[in-house]
Design an enzyme around this catalytic site. Structure first.
Site, PDB file in Angstrom:
ATOM      1  N   TYR A  30     -16.335  -7.384  52.538  1.00 34.71           N
ATOM      2  CA  TYR A  30     -16.358  -7.895  51.171  1.00 34.71           C
ATOM      3  C   TYR A  30     -14.913  -7.967  50.667  1.00 34.71           C
ATOM      4  O   TYR A  30     -14.083  -7.116  51.043  1.00 34.71           O
ATOM      5  CB  TYR A  30     -17.207  -6.956  50.299  1.00 34.71           C
ATOM      6  CG  TYR A  30     -17.394  -7.421  48.890  1.00 34.71           C
ATOM      7  CD1 TYR A  30     -18.293  -8.440  48.604  1.00 34.71           C
ATOM      8  CD2 TYR A  30     -16.668  -6.857  47.847  1.00 34.71           C
ATOM      9  CE1 TYR A  30     -18.469  -8.879  47.305  1.00 34.71           C
ATOM     10  CE2 TYR A  30     -16.836  -7.285  46.542  1.00 34.71           C
ATOM     11  CZ  TYR A  30     -17.744  -8.307  46.280  1.00 34.71           C
ATOM     12  OH  TYR A  30     -17.921  -8.748  45.002  1.00 34.71           O
TER      13      TYR A  30
ATOM     14  N   ALA B 298     -13.208  -6.993  48.250  1.00 32.96           N
ATOM     15  CA  ALA B 298     -12.590  -5.810  47.633  1.00 32.96           C
ATOM     16  C   ALA B 298     -12.410  -4.642  48.614  1.00 32.96           C
ATOM     17  O   ALA B 298     -11.841  -3.614  48.248  1.00 32.96           O
ATOM     18  CB  ALA B 298     -13.438  -5.342  46.446  1.00 32.96           C
ATOM     19  N   LYS B 299     -12.868  -4.785  49.844  1.00 32.48           N
ATOM     20  CA  LYS B 299     -12.750  -3.702  50.830  1.00 32.48           C
ATOM     21  C   LYS B 299     -11.353  -3.699  51.443  1.00 32.48           C
ATOM     22  O   LYS B 299     -10.556  -4.605  51.232  1.00 32.48           O
ATOM     23  CB  LYS B 299     -13.812  -3.859  51.930  1.00 32.48           C
ATOM     24  CG  LYS B 299     -15.241  -3.857  51.418  1.00 32.48           C
ATOM     25  CD  LYS B 299     -15.606  -2.584  50.708  1.00 32.48           C
ATOM     26  CE  LYS B 299     -17.058  -2.651  50.262  1.00 32.48           C
ATOM     27  NZ  LYS B 299     -17.449  -1.527  49.458  1.00 32.48           N
ATOM     28  N   ASN B 300     -11.063  -2.679  52.255  1.00 31.36           N
ATOM     29  CA  ASN B 300      -9.713  -2.576  52.808  1.00 31.36           C
ATOM     30  C   ASN B 300      -9.436  -3.562  53.942  1.00 31.36           C
ATOM     31  O   ASN B 300      -8.305  -3.674  54.384  1.00 31.36           O
ATOM     32  CB  ASN B 300      -9.361  -1.136  53.202  1.00 31.36           C
ATOM     33  CG  ASN B 300     -10.341  -0.493  54.135  1.00 31.36           C
ATOM     34  OD1 ASN B 300     -11.480  -0.921  54.254  1.00 31.36           O
ATOM     35  ND2 ASN B 300      -9.919   0.561  54.795  1.00 31.36           N
ATOM     36  N   LEU B 301     -10.420  -4.290  54.407  1.00 31.32           N
ATOM     37  CA  LEU B 301     -10.225  -5.449  55.273  1.00 31.32           C
ATOM     38  C   LEU B 301     -11.184  -6.517  54.765  1.00 31.32           C
ATOM     39  O   LEU B 301     -12.291  -6.687  55.270  1.00 31.32           O
ATOM     40  CB  LEU B 301     -10.498  -5.114  56.744  1.00 31.32           C
ATOM     41  CG  LEU B 301     -10.308  -6.261  57.736  1.00 31.32           C
ATOM     42  CD1 LEU B 301      -8.887  -6.807  57.686  1.00 31.32           C
ATOM     43  CD2 LEU B 301     -10.651  -5.823  59.144  1.00 31.32           C
TER      44      LEU B 301
END
Length: 180
Positions: free
Chosen positions: A154, A156-159
Site C-alpha cells: 500500500y 503508505a507502507k515502507n515499500l
C-alpha cells in the site's frame, strides 16, 4: 500489462530472492495475503487464531474471513505482541498465531517457535516491516522460522506501490502449492 504478466513474475522472484525466500506470490493486498495463508493452513470454522491486541482491522478481517475466531494478546513495551503472554492464550482450538511486526521491528520469532512448536502455524503480518529484523535474528526473511509471511505494498507502507498490492511468501513447498 501492470497487474499480471512478466513484471509481476519478475517482482515476485526478485522480492523473494532478496528476502532469502523460495516462494513469493503477488496478491491484491496484505488482507488477501493473510486470508490466503490461513486457508492454506486449513484454518476455518471452530479454529482460533491469536494476534496482537493493537493490530489493524485488516488483520482481524482476514481471520474472520477464514471462518476462525480471534483471540487477542496484549503488547510489550515495543508495541509488538508480548510473546511471554502467548502460552496462557493457547488452547485446543488455537491453530495459528499472527504476530504483527510494526515500525520496522520484528518479534523474536525463534522464541515464539519454541513456545508453539510445530503444531501451531505462525503467519507473520509484515505489512509494516518489510526487510525488518530484530536484534536476535539478523536475517531479512524469517520463513525458516515462521510458516508464511504476508506483506503489503500500500502506498503508505515502507515499500509502497502506486496502488494497493501484497505478497504472500513461504519456504515450505507444501504450503506454497496450497497458496496457489
Amino acid at each position: 500489462v501492470l497487474v499480471f504478466g512478466p513484471k509481476l513474475q519478475e517482482f515476485e522472484e526478485k522480492f523473494s530472492e532478496y528476502n532469502q525466500c523460495k516462494f513469493g506470490i503477488g496478491v491484491g493486498n496484505c488482507t488477501d495475503a493473510i486470508t490466503i495463508a490461513l486457508r492454506a493452513c486449513n484454518i476455518g470454522s471452530g479454529d482460533e487464531v491469536i494476534t496482537t491486541s493493537n493490530t489493524a482491522v485488516p488483520t482481524v478481517t482476514a481471520i474472520v474471513n477464514s471462518g476462525a475466531s480471534v483471540k487477542f494478546v496484549d503488547i510489550n513495551e515495543y508495541s509488538l505482541i508480548d510473546v511471554s503472554k502467548i502460552t496462557n492464550a493457547i488452547n485446543d482450538k488455537t491453530k495459528a498465531i499472527i504476530p504483527v511486526h510494526l515500525y520496522g521491528q520484528r518479534i523474536d520469532l525463534k522464541r515464539l517457535r519454541k513456545i508453539v512448536g510445530k503444531k501451531i502455524f505462525i503467519v507473520e503480518d509484515s505489512a509494516q516491516s518489510i526487510l525488518a529484523f530484530n536484534k536476535n535474528d539478523k536475517k531479512l526473511f524469517s520463513n525458516n522460522i515462521s510458516d508464511i509471511s504476508c506483506y503489503s505494498f500500500y502506498p503508505a507502507k515502507n515499500l509502497g506501490a502506486f496502488g494497493d498490492g501484497g505478497l504472500v511468501a513461504t519456504n515450505n513447498p507444501i504450503l506454497y502449492k496450497k497458496l496457489l
